[in-house]
Motif scaffolding. Structure first.
Motif: not given
Ligand code: COA
Length: 323
Positions: A30-32, A38-41, A114-116, A153-155, A157-160, A212-214, A217-219, A251-256
């Motif tokens: 469940e993602t797009s 938008e969130r990561t680039g 890890a990433c460092a 975990d869509r929060g 698995c989409v990032l790596f 597992v990631m918060n 907080e990491v951002f 290269q974790a997130n374009l906003r960072i």
């Molecule tokens: N697709 C759609 N929705 C998603 C999603 C995805 N892939 N992943 C999370 N969401 C949802 C969440 O469930 C949440 O929904 P809710 O408000 O209904 O609970 C909503 O999007 C916001 O989630 P949140 O985690 O607060 O989003 P965010 O704006 O913090 O962005 C990251 C999430 C992961 C992109 C962002 O926190 C980030 O980039 N953090 C740094 C990560 C990083 O760099 N890690 C590696 C470091 S080495």
């Protein structure tokens, strides 16, 4: 007065052939594409096939780095391989690379930060060279995060993504801001270990072994700590932000990445970005980005390049390099 310096003599990278796009992910999750972009680039990532292990990809990246340096395997005195996804608990992945490359001797070990990880490995290698213990070091970052992700975990698995990058360091001479590694700075804060971790390992087979990631907080930590690291690297070398030619960030997130670019006052075309195509390849991300910009001719001999990364641990650091 001149001192022993670590010269970046060669750079290399390796990416698995298989590309996984955001749209493909959105078919089962469940993602797009819009949300992820938008969130990561991130638009896509490379995913390793069964034979593409950390050792295999690290070997290929190292081979390219050695060829780029015009170095023979016999010139390699040490191999330091940063990974969180080794092929085996032991022998070290670095030694599988040693064997595959036909490096006849020396020593090698894996490094876990890890990433460092690549910045840590570069710093350790630089120390060994400056101490006169070795003259040629392969520094590799190689990761198969696709095997430690929770694909439900869509929060996370989409990032790596998967890949490897490598540099070959050769002992040289230099002073001031001449060619070579000018400085490295490493940091860690173990008290933040629970905001980004892998839940399991060989010593804890009862756990899932998933990342597992918060994210929030990491951002927050990434933006603050990396900005401090940038200031620290410049101050240590008596340089100002206008002196830096290129930023090669983790290269974790374009906003960072954008936040670090603003901090340095660098225009976008002076920041190497691969996160859109590679996603976060952890310890491989910095050397992979460096390899891309080096081999396509953007980064040239004589350029001053700032490398920085932050990862689980927390770990973070920087390296300032005159190419
Ligand atoms: N697709 C759609 N929705 C998603 C999603 C995805 N892939 N992943 C999370 N969401 C949802 C969440 O469930 C949440 O929904 P809710 O408000 O209904 O609970 C909503 O999007 C916001 O989630 P949140 O985690 O607060 O989003 P965010 O704006 O913090 O962005 C990251 C999430 C992961 C992109 C962002 O926190 C980030 O980039 N953090 C740094 C990560 C990083 O760099 N890690 C590696 C470091 S080495």
């Amino acid at each position: 007065m001149t001192h022993i310096r670590s010269i970046l003599a060669g750079v290399g990278g390796y990416l698995p052939e298989r590309v996984l796009t955001n749209d493909e992910l959105a078919r089962t999750l469940e993602t797009s594409d819009a949300w992820i972009t938008e969130r990561t680039g991130i638009r896509q990532r490379h995913i390793a096939g069964p034979k593409e292990t950390a050792a295999f990809m690290g070997t290929e990246a190292a081979r390219t780095a050695l060829a780029d340096a015009g170095a023979a395997p016999a010139e390699v005195d040490a191999i330091i391989l940063a990974t969180s996804t080794p092929d085996q608990a032991f022998p070290a992945t670095a030694l599988r690379v040693q064997a595959a490359l036909g490096v006849p001797g020396g020593f090698g070990f894996d490094l876990s930060a890890a990433c460092a990880g690549f910045i840590y490995a570069l710093s350790v290698a630089d120390g060994l060279i400056r101490a006169g213990q070795v003259r040629g070091v392969l520094v590799i970052g190689s990761e198969v995060y696709s095997r430690i992700l929770n694909w439900q975990d869509r929060g996370t698995c989409v990032l790596f993504g998967d890949g490897a990058g490598a540099v070959f360091l050769r002992a040289g001479e230099g002073s001031g801001t001449d060619r070579g590694i000018l400085s490295t700075h490493l940091h860690a804060q173990g008290t933040q270990g629970d905001i980004l971790y892998v839940d399991g390992a060989v010593g804890r087979p009862d756990r899932s072994g998933h990342l597992v990631m918060n994210g929030r907080e990491v951002f927050r930590h990434a933006v603050t700590r990396l900005a401090e690291a940038v200031d620290e690297a410049l101050a240590a070398n008596g340089l100002t932000r206008g002196d830096v030619d290129w930023l090669v960030p983790h290269q974790a997130n374009l906003r960072i990445i954008d936040a670090m670019g603003r901090k340095l006052g660098l225009p976008a075309e002076r920041i190497v970005v691969t996160v859109d195509r590679h996603a976060n390849t952890s310890a491989a991300s910095v050397p992979l980005a460096l390899a891309e910009a080096w081999h396509d001719g953007r980064i040239r001999r004589g350029d001053l390049v700032l490398l920085e990364a932050l990862g689980g641990g927390l770990t973070w650091g920087s390296a300032l390099v005159r190419m």
